[in-house]
Write an enzyme that holds these catalytic residues in place. Structure first.
Site, PDB file in Angstrom:
ATOM      1  N   THR A 240       0.847  -1.199   0.000  1.00  0.00           N
ATOM      2  CA  THR A 240       0.000   0.000   0.000  1.00  0.00           C
ATOM      3  C   THR A 240       0.881   1.247   0.000  1.00  0.00           C
ATOM      4  OG1 THR A 240      -1.720  -1.196   1.153  1.00  0.00           O
ATOM      5  CG2 THR A 240      -1.822   1.213   1.289  1.00  0.00           C
ATOM      6  N   CYS A 329      26.259   7.526   6.032  1.00  0.00           N
ATOM      7  CA  CYS A 329      26.144   6.141   6.462  1.00  0.00           C
ATOM      8  C   CYS A 329      27.416   5.633   7.109  1.00  0.00           C
ATOM      9  CB  CYS A 329      25.773   5.266   5.266  1.00  0.00           C
ATOM     10  SG  CYS A 329      24.468   6.001   4.293  1.00  0.00           S
TER      11      CYS A 329
HETATM   12  N1  PLP Z   1      22.439   7.051  -2.991  1.00  0.00           N
HETATM   13  C1  PLP Z   1      23.123   8.137  -2.616  1.00  0.00           C
HETATM   14  C2  PLP Z   1      24.076   8.772  -3.568  1.00  0.00           C
HETATM   15  C3  PLP Z   1      22.945   8.684  -1.337  1.00  0.00           C
HETATM   16  O1  PLP Z   1      23.626   9.764  -0.958  1.00  0.00           O
HETATM   17  C4  PLP Z   1      22.033   8.048  -0.455  1.00  0.00           C
HETATM   18  C5  PLP Z   1      21.865   8.544   0.933  1.00  0.00           C
HETATM   19  O2  PLP Z   1      22.735   9.167   1.506  1.00  0.00           O
HETATM   20  C6  PLP Z   1      21.329   6.924  -0.914  1.00  0.00           C
HETATM   21  C7  PLP Z   1      21.557   6.460  -2.188  1.00  0.00           C
HETATM   22  C8  PLP Z   1      20.327   6.234  -0.043  1.00  0.00           C
HETATM   23  O3  PLP Z   1      19.129   6.955  -0.022  1.00  0.00           O
HETATM   24  P1  PLP Z   1      18.061   6.737   1.156  1.00  0.00           P
HETATM   25  O4  PLP Z   1      18.661   7.323   2.391  1.00  0.00           O
HETATM   26  O5  PLP Z   1      16.846   7.476   0.704  1.00  0.00           O
HETATM   27  O6  PLP Z   1      17.825   5.280   1.248  1.00  0.00           O
END
Ligand code: PLP
Length: 385
Positions: A240, A329
């Site tokens: 959904t 991250c």
């Molecule tokens: N791809 C890139 C280049 C990003 O900078 C990020 C997040 O920092 C992502 C993918 C992941 O995106 P999301 O946080 O929306 O999962």
């Protein structure tokens, strides 16, 4: 005053976006798959948002699949294309790069463990992938090329249009992770990017809520779904719909389109450039990584000789500035960034690099303030080293 110089990690939801979302929590909460009035209303709102996202990217609304964010879009793009080749005798090959976000890199590694051949390209010393390296890496059975539009750590813009032409000429599909490029650069899937087949965006990098995103899937491309369930999103993404989130993403896309048309990004770039010039002149031994590359207008990868990035980030935080060590991250990990390593930086150079990323809301006063605080923090860190 707190100064947010970490917009590549996430951006705040704009007031206009929040306002657009508001009715869809309690007033219009129908399931968009329901046939009754309430469901038809939310279905209408979801389809309006699809039109807005398609308009930002210059594609057809039918080509937009709503997802839970950049990570899901990347996984759906890569795994959706390559899934049919898993466990087959015929070989399949994916070309990607060493500077991708982990959402692409780890998806590629997972496919590799299941039998897909993968090539991970390095970049030049400015953090840019060379189209000729992509061409040289092609194999007869290359099915997909995935190269990001703009790098999250350095801001370096990749020659995606050129690489997509090379992929197309070879008969391979092209995916680009445009999470850090969308809303900062114009994206034209009917023009410059007409050979791009799949493109990922994330809501929380463009002033929509976290947990929202979309994947552009060019008409005619078969995609194996990641999730099994209902027929949502034209069978491409079961579940959904997150109606308030999708409405927010649609409104954020409209606002992004207005900003791109209004010269707002030039103003953002001027602010970023003023920050960089101020830092370079006030801090001996400071360098901007990828300064020689075309870059998105908001990102600075700052290397300060002899200053440990982790200590730097903590000291800046204590002074009210949010910055980041490599990508969001990886925060907290004392490992050199894989992106900086791929462009040839040594470990000490990578460990002396921080990322400053401006948002559309960053003001001139905040830049003035940052220009006072950052050099003073460097001086203090050096004096105690
Ligand atoms: N791809 C890139 C280049 C990003 O900078 C990020 C997040 O920092 C992502 C993918 C992941 O995106 P999301 O946080 O929306 O999962």
């Amino acid at each position: 005053m707190r100064i947010d110089l970490d917009a590549n990690a996430t951006t705040p939801v704009l007031p206009e976006v929040l306002e657009a979302m508001q009715p869809f929590w309690r007033e219009s909460y129908g399931n968009p798959s329901s046939a009754h009035q309430s469901g038809r209303r939310t279905r209408g709102a979801v389809e309006q948002a699809r039109i807005a996202v398609a308009s930002l990217l210059h594609c057809s609304p039918k080509e937009i699949v709503f997802t839970s964010g950049g990570t899901e879009s990347d996984n759906l793009g890569l795994c959706g294309v390559l899934q049919p080749f898993l466990d087959k005798r015929d070989p399949a090959h994916l070309i990607t790069t060493q500077i991708e976000h982990h959402a692409v890199l780890f998806a590629a590694e997972s496919l590799e463990r299941r039998g897909i051949e993968v090539t991970y390209l390095k970049t030049d010393c400015n953090g840019v992938v060379r189209p000729e390296d992509v061409e040289a890496a092609l194999r007869p059975h290359t099915k997909l090329v995935s190269v990001m539009l703009a790098n999250n750590e350095t801001g370096a813009i990749q020659p995606v249009g050129k690489i997509a032409r090379i992929a197309k000429a070879h008969g391979a599909l092209m995916h680009t992770d445009a999470v850090q490029g969308a809303a900062k650069l114009p994206i034209d899937l009917s023009g410059e990017f007409k050979n791009v087949d799949l493109l990922s965006i994330s809501g929380h990098k463009i002033y929509a809520p976290q947990g929202t995103g979309a994947l552009f899937v060019r008409q005619g491309i078969d995609l194996a779904p990641l999730f099994h369930g209902g027929p949502h999103e034209r069978q491409r993404r079961a579940g959904t719909e997150n109606v308030p989130g999708i409405v927010g993403l649609g409104r954020a896309a409209e606002l992004a389109q207005q900003r791109l048309a209004s010269g707002h990004t030039q103003a953002l770039m001027q602010r970023r450039d003023r920050l960089e010039q101020g830092l370079l002149s006030a801090i001996p031994g400071a360098t901007i990584n990828c300064a020689g590359a075309p870059r998105v207008p908001n990102t600075t990868s700052l290397r300060v000789e002899g200053v440990n990035a982790e200590a730097f980030i903590i000291a800046l935080d204590l002074q009210g500035i949010a910055a980041s060590f490599g990508s969001a991250c990886m925060s907290g990990a004392a490992e050199p960034s894989h992106v900086l390593a791929a462009m040839g930086l040594t470990s000490p150079e990578a460990l002396a690099t921080i990322r400053l990323s401006l948002s559309s809301l960053t003001s001139d006063e905040e830049i003035d303030c940052a220009l006072k605080i950052i050099p003073a923090v460097v001086e203090r860190l050096r004096s105690v080293a």
